[in-house]
Design an enzyme around this catalytic site. Structure first.
Site, PDB file in Angstrom:
ATOM      1  CB  SER A  67       2.396   2.284  76.074  1.00 52.93           C
ATOM      2  OG  SER A  67       3.383   1.408  75.550  1.00 52.93           O
ATOM      3  CG  ASP A  97      10.595  -3.479  72.508  1.00 50.51           C
ATOM      4  OD1 ASP A  97      11.240  -4.505  72.219  1.00 50.51           O
ATOM      5  OD2 ASP A  97      10.083  -2.733  71.651  1.00 50.51           O
ATOM      6  CB  THR A 110       7.009 -12.959  76.616  1.00 46.35           C
ATOM      7  OG1 THR A 110       7.322 -12.866  75.220  1.00 46.35           O
ATOM      8  CG2 THR A 110       8.056 -12.223  77.415  1.00 46.35           C
ATOM      9  CB  ALA A 143      14.927   3.740  71.161  1.00 46.34           C
ATOM     10  CG  ASN A 144      10.451   0.898  71.750  1.00 43.71           C
ATOM     11  OD1 ASN A 144      10.495   2.107  71.543  1.00 43.71           O
ATOM     12  ND2 ASN A 144       9.840   0.065  70.919  1.00 43.71           N
TER      13      ASN A 144
HETATM   14  O1  RIB Z   1       9.044  -3.813  69.356  1.00 39.67           O
HETATM   15  C1  RIB Z   1       8.353  -2.723  68.831  1.00 39.67           C
HETATM   16  C2  RIB Z   1       9.261  -1.927  67.941  1.00 39.67           C
HETATM   17  O2  RIB Z   1       9.622  -2.714  66.827  1.00 39.67           O
HETATM   18  C3  RIB Z   1       8.630  -0.676  67.350  1.00 39.67           C
HETATM   19  O3  RIB Z   1       8.799   0.447  68.182  1.00 39.67           O
HETATM   20  C4  RIB Z   1       9.287  -0.561  65.990  1.00 39.67           C
HETATM   21  O4  RIB Z   1      10.095   0.549  65.847  1.00 39.67           O
HETATM   22  C5  RIB Z   1      10.044  -1.865  65.781  1.00 39.67           C
HETATM   23  O5  RIB Z   1      11.397  -1.720  65.931  1.00 39.67           O
END
Ligand code: RIB
Length: 284
Positions: free
Chosen positions: A271, A232, A199, A43-44
């Site tokens: 963020s 992410d 990274t 999702a991120n």
């Molecule tokens: O990469 C960060 C993410 O890792 C967090 O948002 C958490 O949910 C985990 O999946």
């Protein structure tokens, strides 16, 4: 015109305790502040790409509990297409327990819940895309099904590091890892046909092809508040930029700038930077 990116991955709710030292095994620390944010690597990354201008379709699963709506709230608000995110009856939504130190470093433990039920059939619902981006917080069968549907650009963030089929490393067009993951996969990372982005935290990022360095992005000097979600952001930004046709060196700079902005604010999804903010940081 915006590029179209399909993301197959996890959706979590992040429960965050920040501002206290990270505990050692068996230790209790007090004095942290609490916050909750939508999260999950899938999702991120989907939201990162969306905020940078891509049209994004997400495939994943949540539970049928009260956490699901909060976990999906920012994806919905910012226009990620979540028709491919199923609600699984009787399952809990994925939850990540996150501790953030005063220096911005984190420890994360994930209770995956409904994310463990994402399967190859879910991936069949993906519309045609310019790129597909996956991570390893959903079952590998779903990731391999996404590879089989690959358009010109299939990218996989090999996080969290687990043993994966050789074919994934060999056939992906882009592998993205941090230093720890690069060490886990070792030379096998460089045996495939695709590019490999590594990274390096405060030291920027490097892009390889068949083991040769082809681009290097500098780190940006920014105040570090919380590194959660920075990787992410880098993934979502790099795939967006490459799908747009940016040259590898430009795409790496773009992704590095986006990742830098993500560490300046708390939380993963809150963020994630806008395109305007990234372009402003890139201006000479
Ligand atoms: O990469 C960060 C993410 O890792 C967090 O948002 C958490 O949910 C985990 O999946």
């Amino acid at each position: 015109m915006s590029v179209r990116i399909g993301v197959v991955g996890s959706v979590n709710l992040d429960l965050v305790a920040s501002g206290a030292p990270l505990p050692k095994a068996g230790e209790t620390v007090t004095g942290a502040r609490f916050a909750q944010h939508p999260g999950g690597k899938g999702a991120n990354q989907a939201l990162a790409a969306r905020r940078l201008g891509a049209n994004v379709y997400m495939v994943g699963r949540v539970g049928d509990d009260a956490l699901a709506e909060t976990a999906l709230s920012l994806l919905r608000r910012d226009g990620v297409d979540v028709q491919g995110v199923m609600a699984e009856i009787g399952q809990s939504t994925g939850v990540a327990l996150i501790a953030v130190s005063p220096e911005g470093e984190n420890q994360i433990i994930v209770a995956s819940g409904a994310n463990t039920l994402v399967d190859a059939g879910d991936v069949m619902g993906l519309p045609e895309c310019d790129a597909i981006l996956c991570q390893l917080e959903v079952p590998i069968v779903a990731v391999m099904a996404a590879l089989d549907r690959a358009p010109n650009l299939f990218a996989i963030n090999l996080a969290p590091a687990i043993t994966v089929p050789d074919r994934l490393l060999k056939e992906a067009n882009l592998l993205i890892v941090n230093e720890g993951e690069a060490e886990f996969y070792g030379p096998a990372l460089h045996t495939g046909k695709g590019m490999v982005a590594v990274t390096l935290g405060g030291a920027g990022a490097v892009l390889y092809h068949t083991g040769e360095e082809i681009a290097r992005a500098p780190a940006f000097d920014v105040p570090v508040v919380d590194t959660t979600g920075a990787g992410d952001t880098f993934c979502g930004a790099l795939v967006t930029a490459l799908a747009e046709g940016q040259a590898p060196a430009d795409a790496m700079r773009f992704a590095s700038a986006a990742g830098a902005l993500a560490v300046t604010r708390p939380g993963a999804q809150p963020s994630l930077p806008s395109r305007q903010a990234v372009e402003a940081l890139l201006k000479p």
